[in-house]
Every structure is written in C-alpha cells, then in structure tokens.
Design a protein around this motif. Structure first.
Motif, PDB file in Angstrom:
ATOM      1  N   ALA A 319       0.829  -1.209   0.000  1.00 15.25           N
ATOM      2  CA  ALA A 319       0.000   0.000   0.000  1.00 15.25           C
ATOM      3  C   ALA A 319       0.861   1.256   0.000  1.00 15.25           C
ATOM      4  CB  ALA A 319      -0.930  -0.013   1.214  1.00 15.25           C
ATOM      5  N   ASN A 320       1.956   1.225   0.754  1.00 18.78           N
ATOM      6  CA  ASN A 320       2.819   2.404   0.838  1.00 18.78           C
ATOM      7  C   ASN A 320       3.422   2.748  -0.523  1.00 18.78           C
ATOM      8  OD1 ASN A 320       4.140   4.476   2.427  1.00 18.78           O
ATOM      9  ND2 ASN A 320       6.035   3.319   2.120  1.00 18.78           N
ATOM     10  N   VAL A 321       3.878   1.721  -1.259  1.00 17.40           N
ATOM     11  CA  VAL A 321       4.460   1.975  -2.578  1.00 17.40           C
ATOM     12  C   VAL A 321       3.395   2.490  -3.549  1.00 17.40           C
ATOM     13  CG1 VAL A 321       5.634   0.929  -4.550  1.00 17.40           C
ATOM     14  CG2 VAL A 321       6.284   0.268  -2.233  1.00 17.40           C
ATOM     15  N   LYS A 322       2.221   1.890  -3.513  1.00 19.36           N
ATOM     16  CA  LYS A 322       1.157   2.336  -4.410  1.00 19.36           C
ATOM     17  C   LYS A 322       0.715   3.759  -4.082  1.00 19.36           C
ATOM     18  CE  LYS A 322      -0.814  -2.150  -5.713  1.00 19.36           C
ATOM     19  NZ  LYS A 322      -2.048  -2.983  -5.761  1.00 19.36           N
ATOM     20  N   LEU A 323       0.648   4.084  -2.799  1.00 14.95           N
ATOM     21  CA  LEU A 323       0.300   5.442  -2.405  1.00 14.95           C
ATOM     22  C   LEU A 323       1.356   6.438  -2.874  1.00 14.95           C
ATOM     23  CD1 LEU A 323      -1.011   4.749   1.205  1.00 14.95           C
ATOM     24  CD2 LEU A 323      -2.344   5.800  -0.636  1.00 14.95           C
ATOM     25  N   THR A 324       2.616   6.037  -2.762  1.00 17.93           N
ATOM     26  CA  THR A 324       3.697   6.913  -3.237  1.00 17.93           C
ATOM     27  C   THR A 324       3.587   7.156  -4.731  1.00 17.93           C
ATOM     28  OG1 THR A 324       5.192   6.157  -1.479  1.00 17.93           O
ATOM     29  CG2 THR A 324       6.196   7.164  -3.415  1.00 17.93           C
ATOM     30  N   ASN A 325       3.335   6.086  -5.480  1.00 14.93           N
ATOM     31  CA  ASN A 325       3.199   6.230  -6.939  1.00 14.93           C
ATOM     32  C   ASN A 325       2.006   7.120  -7.301  1.00 14.93           C
ATOM     33  OD1 ASN A 325       5.421   4.577  -7.383  1.00 14.93           O
ATOM     34  ND2 ASN A 325       4.194   2.731  -7.665  1.00 14.93           N
ATOM     35  N   ALA A 326       0.878   6.916  -6.604  1.00  9.31           N
ATOM     36  CA  ALA A 326      -0.308   7.728  -6.878  1.00  9.31           C
ATOM     37  C   ALA A 326      -0.071   9.188  -6.515  1.00  9.31           C
ATOM     38  CB  ALA A 326      -1.504   7.178  -6.105  1.00  9.31           C
ATOM     39  N   HIS A 327       0.604   9.400  -5.394  1.00  6.49           N
ATOM     40  CA  HIS A 327       0.915  10.760  -4.954  1.00  6.49           C
ATOM     41  C   HIS A 327       1.813  11.455  -5.966  1.00  6.49           C
ATOM     42  CE1 HIS A 327       3.016  13.756  -2.260  1.00  6.49           C
ATOM     43  NE2 HIS A 327       1.744  14.016  -2.025  1.00  6.49           N
ATOM     44  N   ASP A 328       2.830  10.746  -6.450  1.00  9.91           N
ATOM     45  CA  ASP A 328       3.731  11.321  -7.459  1.00  9.91           C
ATOM     46  C   ASP A 328       2.971  11.641  -8.743  1.00  9.91           C
ATOM     47  OD1 ASP A 328       5.817  11.057  -5.704  1.00  9.91           O
ATOM     48  OD2 ASP A 328       6.632   9.229  -6.600  1.00  9.91           O
ATOM     49  N   ASN A 329       2.037  10.770  -9.102  1.00  6.76           N
ATOM     50  CA  ASN A 329       1.257  11.003 -10.320  1.00  6.76           C
ATOM     51  C   ASN A 329       0.393  12.253 -10.196  1.00  6.76           C
ATOM     52  OD1 ASN A 329       0.271   9.963 -12.984  1.00  6.76           O
ATOM     53  ND2 ASN A 329      -1.672   9.899 -11.904  1.00  6.76           N
ATOM     54  N   VAL A 330      -0.266  12.402  -9.050  1.00  5.42           N
ATOM     55  CA  VAL A 330      -1.092  13.585  -8.821  1.00  5.42           C
ATOM     56  C   VAL A 330      -0.230  14.853  -8.833  1.00  5.42           C
ATOM     57  CG1 VAL A 330      -2.505  14.782  -7.102  1.00  5.42           C
ATOM     58  CG2 VAL A 330      -2.928  12.375  -7.601  1.00  5.42           C
ATOM     59  N   LEU A 331       0.936  14.793  -8.211  1.00  3.67           N
ATOM     60  CA  LEU A 331       1.823  15.960  -8.194  1.00  3.67           C
ATOM     61  C   LEU A 331       2.297  16.317  -9.599  1.00  3.67           C
ATOM     62  CD1 LEU A 331       4.040  15.350  -5.025  1.00  3.67           C
ATOM     63  CD2 LEU A 331       2.077  16.889  -5.277  1.00  3.67           C
ATOM     64  N   ARG A 334      -0.573  17.913 -11.353  1.00  2.00           N
ATOM     65  CA  ARG A 334      -0.761  19.250 -10.779  1.00  2.00           C
ATOM     66  C   ARG A 334       0.286  20.220 -11.318  1.00  2.00           C
ATOM     67  NH1 ARG A 334      -0.226  20.971  -4.380  1.00  2.00           N
ATOM     68  NH2 ARG A 334      -0.896  23.153  -4.668  1.00  2.00           N
ATOM     69  N   SER A 335       1.510  19.731 -11.494  1.00  2.06           N
ATOM     70  CA  SER A 335       2.553  20.562 -12.091  1.00  2.06           C
ATOM     71  C   SER A 335       2.189  20.945 -13.523  1.00  2.06           C
ATOM     72  CB  SER A 335       3.889  19.809 -12.072  1.00  2.06           C
ATOM     73  OG  SER A 335       4.900  20.555 -12.715  1.00  2.06           O
ATOM     74  N   SER A 336       1.609  19.981 -14.257  1.00  2.00           N
ATOM     75  CA  SER A 336       1.158  20.268 -15.626  1.00  2.00           C
ATOM     76  C   SER A 336       0.071  21.327 -15.630  1.00  2.00           C
ATOM     77  CB  SER A 336       0.645  18.982 -16.281  1.00  2.00           C
ATOM     78  OG  SER A 336       0.028  19.251 -17.522  1.00  2.00           O
ATOM     79  N   VAL A 337      -0.851  21.235 -14.670  1.00  2.00           N
ATOM     80  CA  VAL A 337      -1.911  22.247 -14.565  1.00  2.00           C
ATOM     81  C   VAL A 337      -1.305  23.619 -14.287  1.00  2.00           C
ATOM     82  CG1 VAL A 337      -3.876  22.997 -13.167  1.00  2.00           C
ATOM     83  CG2 VAL A 337      -3.690  20.619 -13.874  1.00  2.00           C
ATOM     84  N   GLY A 338      -0.325  23.658 -13.384  1.00  2.00           N
ATOM     85  CA  GLY A 338       0.332  24.924 -13.081  1.00  2.00           C
ATOM     86  C   GLY A 338       1.039  25.517 -14.290  1.00  2.00           C
ATOM     87  N   SER A 339       1.660  24.649 -15.086  1.00  2.00           N
ATOM     88  CA  SER A 339       2.330  25.129 -16.299  1.00  2.00           C
ATOM     89  C   SER A 339       1.331  25.723 -17.284  1.00  2.00           C
ATOM     90  CB  SER A 339       3.097  23.979 -16.965  1.00  2.00           C
ATOM     91  OG  SER A 339       4.119  23.495 -16.125  1.00  2.00           O
TER      92      SER A 339
END
Length: 403
Positions: A319-331, A334-339
């Motif tokens: 779960a921790n690895v999957k949460l990390t991957n999902a968190h990185d994907n959202v970030l 979000r960076s793309s949205v900011g750009s």
C-alpha cells in the motif's frame, strides 16, 4: 459672354448646395468623432478598419476562452491539491499502522480514518466546475466519473477525452484531465511494486524492490518468486513463464534477478508466492489500493500468529508503494496544470498587448483629428457665407437701378 439670369441662379444654387453639404458632413464628423462616415468616404481606410475590428473581435473571443480555461484549471488545481494532501496523510497513517505496539482496536481506528480519507478523495475525484460539468469525466462531463459498485470499489465511468479550448490563434489547450489519468495511473518512471499472494501461509516479509541494473536482460518484465523445499525460484509472469533465477533461500539475503534486488525475511512456506511487478501492472487504481489497505487494517491479528503479522506488514508495504506512486502522479499532473495556468497568464499578457496595439491602430484609422476638422469646418463655413453674400449682391444687380 452673356449669362442668363436662370443660369446664374442655377449655378449659384448648385455651388451653395455643395458648400452646405460639405459643411454638413464636416459637422457630422465632428459630432461622431469619426474620420469617415461611410466606406465610400475612404474605401482603403474602411477596409483596414474592418480587418482590425475583426482582429479585435477574435482577440476578445480568445481572451474569453482563456478566462474560462483559467477557471477550469484553477478548479482542477484546487482538487488536485486536496487529493495530494489526502494521499500524503494516508501514507503517514500507513507508516503509523506498521507500529508493532498497536492493538487491533488501534488499527481499526486508523482504518476508519483512512476510509474517511478515501471518501474525501472520491468526492474530489467527482468535483464539478460549478455548472454541473464534472472536471475529471473527460467528454462524459454530464455525470460523475467515479461510481460506487455493488460489490464495493469504484469504477471509472467517464472516458479519456480532453476538453480542448482555443486559447490563442495557434494554441489549443486541455482545460481538464480525465480521472483515469489522475487517479488510476502511474508515471512511467514509477518503479516496481512487490506484493504477497493472498494464499501465503508462511511468515515471509519482503523489503523494497531495488533497481540494480536498468540495462539488464529482463528488466521491465513482471516477476514472481515462489518457494518450495527451502529454495526459491524467480520466473517471469509471461505465458509460458521463464525461470530467470533460483537458489537456496536465506532469510535477509538479497535475491537478484532482471536488474532488480529484493530481500525477504522470515520463513516463507512451501507454495508461498511474492510478485514483483512493474507499477503499471501491479494495480494503479488508488481507490482500490486504499480499500485493500482498510481491509488489511480491519483484520484482527489477535490469535493469528506470526503469519498474520507478516500478512499485515506485506499489505502495508504494498500500500505504501502504491500510495507513493499515486501521490507522485497527482503531483506531476498538478505541475502540468500549473504550467498551463502560467501559459495562460503569458497569453493574456501578449493578447492584451496586441489588443492595445490594434485599438491604437484602429483609432488612427477611424478617429477624427479634431484640430483639422474644426479648421476645415471654419473654412467651409466662411466659404458658404462668402458664396451666399456674393449671390445676394449679384442677384440684386439690374439695369433699372441705373436709369
């Protein structure tokens, strides 16, 4: 040459009428502030003014599209910010759940908190734009993109379309992102995810899968590690599977295969299997991952023995690895949205500058030079008065006055 009285009157009337018409037109220009009243006054200027007016109308439309796109992206950025915060909080609770001093009640309490976070995350995933159109539904924006299934879990019922908006002459910008890309995907750079089979009965606990050689043969494939008679066998998950490594198992000693390395502690039982899969094939649905985490935390350990403890630790690690991957994907999204928002700001600045130049050019074409117009008005008024006075004087000349 003898000029008849009738000819004199007709010519004088025509001249004064022309003077009056020119004076009237000059007066109209002053009243309206326009350099020409009809296209026939200045065909070239009228054509140029029309082109500039059309350019200004297009610029206004692009500005309106940019404003709408900015509103949508701002709404999405807020939702992604909230999702990132929730995922970070769930990661912290997952680490906390690994504390061996917690009781079943403590873990159940954490499960309740995580379930609440999952509900909040689904609510953010079903965010609308304030007008009843859902941000993360793709082209199917009329209905919520994530629906709760009868058997549990959430299904994405939207599509992967992106709503493009024409924000400048040669720029179409996606104003939203589809929910599958945000909440059910991982970045290409995401690493491997290890997991234990649900049917495992031993006490084997895996550590993180580490990359040792990304150029090794077999790197990028999905693997399974199986145990029998104190030995391990690593096979690909292809059909048919291919054995890539094997040997005697020693708890804590790294097992190397396909450019990867993983350590397993404890005592795996015969028939136990551990999968080491690429992130995209290990299950990218973050809602499902959090649901599985809640289920693992709600499962009592009391009286379950060491194998139950191993099952929990393995579930927490996955779960921790999957949460990390999902968190990185959202970030990343979000960076793309900011750009995109920064690009809209730049386009707005450029559009405003172009509009200012076009308005200035249009003013040069259409707006009246009042100094010149007033001077012309005075000249034409004087000319008309002179023509009227001359007509009055000459019209009074008759031979009988001198008899």
């Amino acid at each position: 040459m003898r000029i008849s009285t009738q000819s004199f009157f007709e010519q004088s009337q025509s001249a004064m009428g022309s003077q009056q018409l020119q004076l009237f037109r000059t007066q109209q220009k002053i009243a309206t502030g326009r350099n020409f009243l009809t296209p026939s006054d200045d065909p070239v200027g009228a054509a140029r003014a029309l082109n500039v007016s059309q350019a200004l109308a297009e610029s206004s439309q692009y500005a309106a599209s940019r404003s709408q796109a900015m509103a949508l992206l701002t709404r999405e950025e807020d939702a992604l910010k909230g999702a990132a915060t929730i995922l970070q909080n769930v990661k912290q609770l997952t680490v906390q759940a690994g504390n061996g001093t917690l009781s079943d009640a403590d873990r159940a309490s954490l499960a309740t908190t995580i379930q609440s976070s999952l509900d909040q995350l689904v609510s953010l995933a079903n965010t609308d734009d304030g007008n009843g159109q859902f941000l993360f539904a793709g082209y199917k924006s009329g209905s919520a993109p994530f629906a709760l299934q009868a058997g549990g879990g959430y299904q994405y019922v939207g599509d992967q379309g992106q709503r493009l908006m024409q924000v400048d002459v040669a720029r179409q910008m996606p104003a939203t992102d589809d929910g599958r890309s945000v909440f059910q995907s991982v970045q290409g750079s995401a690493g491997y995810v290890a997991s234990a089979a649900a049917a495992n009965t031993g006490t084997g606990v895996f550590g993180p899968a580490r990359v040792t050689d990304a150029t090794a043969a077999g790197y990028g494939k999905d693997f399974s590690i199986s145990f029998a008679g104190g030995n391990y066998t690593v096979s690909t998950q292809d059909t048919p599977p291919a054995v890539v490594a094997s040997g005697a198992f020693s708890a804590g000693t790294p097992i190397s295969f396909g450019g990867l390395q993983i350590s397993i502690t404890g005592a795996p039982a015969d028939g136990d299997v551990f999968d080491v899969s690429t992130a995209r094939n290990a299950g990218t649905d973050i809602f499902a991952a959090i649901g599985e985490l809640v289920g693992a935390l709600n499962k009592p350990l009391t009286g379950g023995g060491a194998d139950a403890q191993a099952e929990l630790l393995n579930a927490l690690s996955t779960a921790n690895v999957k949460l990390t991957n999902a968190h990185d994907n959202v970030l990343t999204i979000r960076s793309s949205v900011g750009s995109r928002m920064n690009e809209l700001d730049a386009l707005n600045a450029g559009g405003a500058a172009r509009q200012l130049m076009d308005k200035s050019y249009l003013s040069e074409i259409e707006d009246l030079d009042y100094y010149a117009a007033l001077s012309e008005f005075t000249q034409r008024q004087t000319a008309l008065q002179a023509a009227q006075q001359t007509f009055a004087s000459l019209g009074g000349i008759a031979l009988f006055k001198y008899l």
